[in-house]
Design a protein around this motif. Structure first.
Motif, PDB file in Angstrom:
ATOM      1  N   ASN A  76      -5.514  -4.447  12.472  1.00 16.86           N
ATOM      2  CA  ASN A  76      -5.532  -3.731  11.494  1.00 16.86           C
ATOM      3  C   ASN A  76      -5.649  -2.320  11.248  1.00 16.86           C
ATOM      4  OD1 ASN A  76      -4.206  -5.720   9.932  1.00 16.86           O
ATOM      5  ND2 ASN A  76      -5.775  -6.859  10.141  1.00 16.86           N
ATOM      6  N   GLY A 109      -3.350   1.593  10.372  1.00 13.24           N
ATOM      7  CA  GLY A 109      -3.767   2.802   9.441  1.00 13.24           C
ATOM      8  C   GLY A 109      -3.838   3.953  10.000  1.00 13.24           C
ATOM      9  N   ALA A 140       0.115   0.304  -0.300  1.00 16.89           N
ATOM     10  CA  ALA A 140      -0.788  -1.004   0.499  1.00 16.89           C
ATOM     11  C   ALA A 140      -0.406  -2.912   0.437  1.00 16.89           C
ATOM     12  CB  ALA A 140      -1.872  -0.629  -0.678  1.00 16.89           C
ATOM     13  N   THR A 146      -5.714  -5.128   4.443  1.00 23.18           N
ATOM     14  CA  THR A 146      -5.457  -4.215   3.658  1.00 23.18           C
ATOM     15  C   THR A 146      -6.279  -3.100   3.663  1.00 23.18           C
ATOM     16  OG1 THR A 146      -4.502  -5.892   2.285  1.00 23.18           O
ATOM     17  CG2 THR A 146      -4.529  -3.692   0.989  1.00 23.18           C
ATOM     18  N   ARG A 181      -6.525  -1.233   6.852  1.00 20.97           N
ATOM     19  CA  ARG A 181      -4.567  -0.942   7.273  1.00 20.97           C
ATOM     20  C   ARG A 181      -5.491   0.802   6.052  1.00 20.97           C
ATOM     21  NH1 ARG A 181      -0.090  -4.845   7.278  1.00 20.97           N
ATOM     22  NH2 ARG A 181      -1.210  -5.968   8.645  1.00 20.97           N
ATOM     23  N   THR A 182      -6.158   0.517   5.147  1.00 14.44           N
ATOM     24  CA  THR A 182      -6.601   1.684   4.221  1.00 14.44           C
ATOM     25  C   THR A 182      -7.204   2.820   4.974  1.00 14.44           C
ATOM     26  OG1 THR A 182      -5.747   1.287   2.041  1.00 14.44           O
ATOM     27  CG2 THR A 182      -7.114   3.004   2.219  1.00 14.44           C
ATOM     28  N   HIS A 240       2.129  -0.426   3.965  1.00 12.72           N
ATOM     29  CA  HIS A 240       2.041  -1.351   4.797  1.00 12.72           C
ATOM     30  C   HIS A 240       2.359  -2.467   5.802  1.00 12.72           C
ATOM     31  CE1 HIS A 240      -2.982  -1.004   3.670  1.00 12.72           C
ATOM     32  NE2 HIS A 240      -2.201   0.602   3.078  1.00 12.72           N
TER      33      HIS A 240
END
Length: 345
Positions: A156, A160, A183, A191, A194-195, A243
């Protein structure tokens, strides 16, 4: 062909392309004489010891999760020596625990588990391991490494990071570039990872600023609604990272309805619809960053190797690894044909 049993009685024949191809072939530590099938140090496609694999995952209420199930089933069908016992799948923690306990009571040889909630299902993973049933933990990780023999999943943070670098390279020569982010579900650690990867990548490009972010909950409907809000609030920006390709379907609807084409979009996961749009190249979607559902096919390969007491071909060790993190490749028009067969619906 393998025997695949399901409480729904469904069979999926879709071919799977798997990172578990590493498990096929011969290794340099085999002798020059042909060994007996069960004595080979590394797994290959030749029939060997019969293995019953129990597979338990969450409800397939999302394109990616449905692709996970399809990849597992079609991969198991490839092997004459594999019987797959697959549960209905549930997002209810107690129900999924019950399904896994049923598989434990059936005394399957190996378990492949994609938990709806890794923390909540850690105890049932421990129960299986203590019962002598090795567990391949797929994607959402248990809280304790004692709850699984091997973990395999996506990256993940890497999603990003690679999305950020792709956008960064496209905008590196543009002064005061602006990007926004759509997102997934903010309550999920994946999540946030990924951010974080995206933000870390953008630090390498001082000319780029992230000016807005919305969480869209991984659904088409929310993707459309949240993207419409972003478009209304941001009259001008240069790139969007979304995402998830499923919620991206809704985002693209909002973009089309707004008549916007003044930015580039990067998606996430690897849906067939995203690949097709990238190949067509007549809209804002220019790339997607993979989170490959083929990991389920590889999990079946690993479970089979575990059940047969074998290792991974191409590696010197006689045992499978404790963990395997898949790479989040960027797919754009230059390489989309290579990945088209892996796209999920």
């Amino acid at each position: 062909m393998a025997h695949v049993t399901s409480r729904r009685g469904l069979l999926f024949g879709t071919a799977a392309v798997s990172a578990g191809a590493l498990l096929a072939g011969c290794t340099s530590n085999e002798s020059s004489e042909e060994p007996a099938a069960n004595d080979q140090p590394a797994a290959d496609d030749k029939p060997g010891k019969e293995v019953t694999i129990g597979f338990a995952g969450p409800q397939a209420d999302h394109g990616w999760l449905n692709a996970i199930n399809e990849n597992a089933k079609s991969r198991a069908e490839k092997y004459e020596d594999v019987t797959l016992e697959i549960t209905e799948g549930s997002n209810d923690t107690a129900q999924q625990i019950g399904q896994i306990e049923t598989l434990i009571n059936k005394k399957v040889d190996v378990l492949v588990i994609l938990p709806a909630d890794g923390k909540a299902l850690t105890q049932v993973g421990l129960k299986a391991m203590r019962a002598g049933i090795p567990v391949v933990n797929l994607d959402r990780i248990f809280n304790s490494p004692q709850a699984y023999r091997c973990w395999i999943g996506g990256d993940n943070y890497g999603m990003g990071l690679n999305a950020g670098h792709y956008i960064g390279e496209k905008l590196k020569d543009k002064p005061n570039a602006r990007v926004i982010e759509l997102a997934g579900v903010d309550s999920l650690e994946l999540t946030r990872q990924r951010t974080q990867g995206f933000d870390d990548a953008l630090k390498n490009y001082p000319n780029i600023k992230k000016v807005a972010r919305q969480a869209a909950d991984f659904t088409v409907e929310s993707g459309q609604a949240k993207m419409a809000q972003l478009l209304q609030a941001q009259s001008k920006f240069d790139a969007l990272w979304n995402h998830d390709d499923d919620q991206g379907v809704g985002a693209l609807r909002a973009i089309e309805q707004a008549g916007r084409d003044d930015f580039l979009m990067v998606g996430g996961a690897g849906a067939l619809s995203a690949f097709q749009a990238i190949k067509k190249d007549d809209g804002v979607l220019k790339a997607t960053v993979l989170y490959p559902p083929t990991m389920a096919a590889s999990a079946i390969d690993l479970a089979r190797a575990l059940g047969q007491g074998k290792g991974v071909s191409g590696l010197a060790e006689f045992e499978i690894p404790a963990s395997m993190t898949l790479y989040s490749a960027v797919v754009d028009k230059d390489n989309v044909d290579q990945y088209m067969s892996t796209g999920f619906k």
